[in-house]
Scaffold this motif. Structure first.
Motif, short mmCIF file in Angstrom:
data_model
loop_
_atom_site.label_atom_id
_atom_site.label_comp_id
_atom_site.label_asym_id
_atom_site.label_seq_id
_atom_site.Cartn_x
_atom_site.Cartn_y
_atom_site.Cartn_z
N LEU A 137 10.54 4.77 2.22
CA LEU A 137 10.20 3.37 2.65
C LEU A 137 8.86 3.49 3.54
O LEU A 137 8.02 2.78 3.57
CB LEU A 137 11.39 2.49 3.11
CG LEU A 137 12.22 2.34 2.06
CD1 LEU A 137 13.43 1.29 2.80
CD2 LEU A 137 11.71 1.56 0.95
N LEU A 138 9.16 4.63 4.53
CA LEU A 138 8.01 4.56 5.50
C LEU A 138 6.50 5.04 4.83
O LEU A 138 5.53 4.58 5.11
CB LEU A 138 8.24 5.56 6.54
CG LEU A 138 9.25 5.20 7.50
CD1 LEU A 138 9.67 6.41 8.44
CD2 LEU A 138 9.16 3.94 8.47
N GLN A 139 6.88 5.96 3.92
CA GLN A 139 5.56 6.36 2.88
C GLN A 139 5.10 5.24 2.16
O GLN A 139 3.83 5.20 2.28
CB GLN A 139 6.09 7.59 2.06
CG GLN A 139 6.11 8.88 2.68
CD GLN A 139 7.10 9.83 2.04
OE1 GLN A 139 7.21 9.60 0.75
NE2 GLN A 139 7.52 10.83 2.68
N SER A 140 5.94 4.22 1.95
CA SER A 140 5.23 3.08 0.79
C SER A 140 4.39 2.25 2.02
O SER A 140 3.65 1.23 1.45
CB SER A 140 6.33 2.38 0.26
OG SER A 140 7.09 1.62 1.27
N ASN A 141 4.33 2.47 3.47
CA ASN A 141 3.57 1.59 4.24
C ASN A 141 3.57 0.34 4.16
O ASN A 141 2.37 -0.21 3.94
CB ASN A 141 2.16 2.43 4.26
CG ASN A 141 1.41 2.08 5.71
OD1 ASN A 141 1.83 1.65 6.38
ND2 ASN A 141 -0.02 2.13 5.45
N PRO A 142 4.38 -0.42 4.12
CA PRO A 142 4.58 -1.92 3.80
C PRO A 142 3.82 -2.78 5.35
O PRO A 142 4.47 -2.43 6.38
CB PRO A 142 5.83 -2.35 3.73
CG PRO A 142 6.75 -1.29 4.41
CD PRO A 142 5.57 0.12 4.39
N THR A 143 2.69 -3.39 4.96
CA THR A 143 2.36 -4.23 6.06
C THR A 143 1.89 -5.68 5.63
O THR A 143 1.71 -5.60 4.39
CB THR A 143 1.15 -3.81 6.91
OG1 THR A 143 -0.15 -3.66 5.94
CG2 THR A 143 1.42 -2.49 7.41
N LEU A 144 1.55 -6.59 6.34
CA LEU A 144 1.26 -7.93 5.83
C LEU A 144 -0.33 -7.91 5.80
O LEU A 144 -0.72 -9.05 5.03
CB LEU A 144 1.57 -8.86 6.74
CG LEU A 144 3.10 -9.27 7.00
CD1 LEU A 144 3.36 -10.51 7.99
CD2 LEU A 144 3.82 -9.44 5.50
#
Ligand code: ADP
Ligand code: MG
Length: 338
Positions: A137-144
């Motif tokens: 999940l960290l690697q998918s780097n979700p941000t707004l």
């Protein structure tokens, strides 16, 4: 939540001028206190605010199906746009701005991480998730920052974004409630969601008076009198959490590590707007000591109290001026925000 609680000492001169109502929303007790308004205003206020909190709860719920946020998240995951009202769009854009100002420590895009930790659901228990799952999940780097607002639609270029507004929704609902009160002509009131509150006006001849409790509960450590229009919000590592093999795991996740934030027990901030205070308290609970004042400054926070794991107090001068310690004043390290 709930470092603060409200102590309203009813004046004996005009006790009937204080109106109070309580109800449940966002999994917490919402208390409405109004001073000096008519019976009709009080009842209308209760009705409108109860309705609006219920609507906000349904619209922005992070994991129940059927609300707008559930639909947005499903569409993001499918790579599709979702039509949005102006109002809804403003909240999400403001969330994105606050996230940037917090260097993405306040990151409402990490809904999948919050869910992985089991904080989407009523029951929370260990063990903590597998490190490989966290890493993915960290690697998918979700941000707004990946949100696009075009022609009344919202979309994300990153399908792993799952929006969770748990760190800001109560503040937003409190701001809306205060606006509704003002429109009804009410000048003196407090809207309190489980200890996080915004206060306008005063309690008759006196100011409103708020007790500030130590993170371990018990007696209030200090009191504070909100000025004309102020929000006081706290985030703590002791609220939603589970114990596993003697260790505590709480619900505020450091987006850099994917693990619950460490180092800080609680953060209390004062700001005019509850939405900003709520997001800032969450961000500053995660921030490292070297980052605190920069992030506070970027988010527009000047009045700040941090209690760290050792029980030491870190406070800006403008916050210290506001607090009256009820017992021996603690040792305080000064935070300089500039
Ligand atoms: P409380 O609801 O106890 O006042 P907060 O305002 O700090 O606490 O919000 C915590 C909630 O925010 C979590 O339950 C989760 O839904 C969400 N959340 C967790 N970590 C983050 C984060 N790093 N950024 C934004 N929201 C978060
Ligand atoms: Mg918050």
């Amino acid at each position: 939540m709930s470092l603060l609680f409200l102590t309203i000492v009813t004046g004996c001169s005009q006790p009937s001028s204080l109106y109070q109502d309580q109800f449940l929303a966002f999994g917490t007790v919402v208390s409405l206190s109004i001073w000096g308004a008519s019976k009709q205003q009080n009842h209308e206020a209760s009705r409108l605010i109860r309705e609006d909190f219920a609507a906000m709860h349904d619209t922005w719920h992070a994991w129940k199906k059927g609300g707008l946020l559930g639909e947005i998240n499903q569409n993001i995951s499918d790579g599709k746009p979702t039509p949005l009202s102006q109002e809804a769009s403003e909240l999400l854009q403001q969330s994105a701005t606050l996230s940037e100002q917090s260097n993405h420590l306040f990151n409402p895009a990490i809904g999948k991480l919050v869910a992985l930790w089991g904080f989407h659901g009523e029951e929370r228990k260990g063990p903590p998730p597998a490190q490989e799952k966290i890493d993915l999940l960290l690697q998918s780097n979700p941000t707004l920052s990946t949100l696009q607002f075009t022609e009344g639609n919202i979309q994300s270029s990153n399908p792993s974004v799952k929006i969770d507004l748990g760190g800001i929704a109560k503040g937003y609902a409190v701001d809306r409630a205060i606006e509704q009160l003002k429109q009804l002509g009410i000048q003196h009131a407090i809207v309190n969601t489980g200890g996080d509150l915004r206060a306008i006006g005063a309690h008759g001849e006196r100011n409103w008076n708020i007790g500030i409790r130590a993170p371990d509960g018990g007696e209030p450590i200090a009191s504070l009198q909100p000025k004309n229009d102020e929000s006081i919000f706290t985030s703590g590592d002791y609220e939603r959490m589970f114990l596993y093999e003697g260790k505590r795991y709480h619900h505020i996740i450091d987006p850099r590590t994917g693990w619950p934030a460490t180092g800080t027990r609680s953060v209390t901030v004062i700001h005019k707007r509850a939405t900003i205070a709520d997001a800032a308290a969450t961000a500053l609970l995660i921030a490292d000591p070297e980052q605190r004042t920069t992030i506070a400054k970027q988010m527009g926070i000047e009045q700040l109290l941090i209690i760290d794991q050792a029980g030491d107090y870190h406070m800006s001068e403008s916050m210290q001026q506001r607090l009256t310690f009820l017992g021996d004043p603690p040792h305080i390290t000064r935070l300089v925000i500039r």
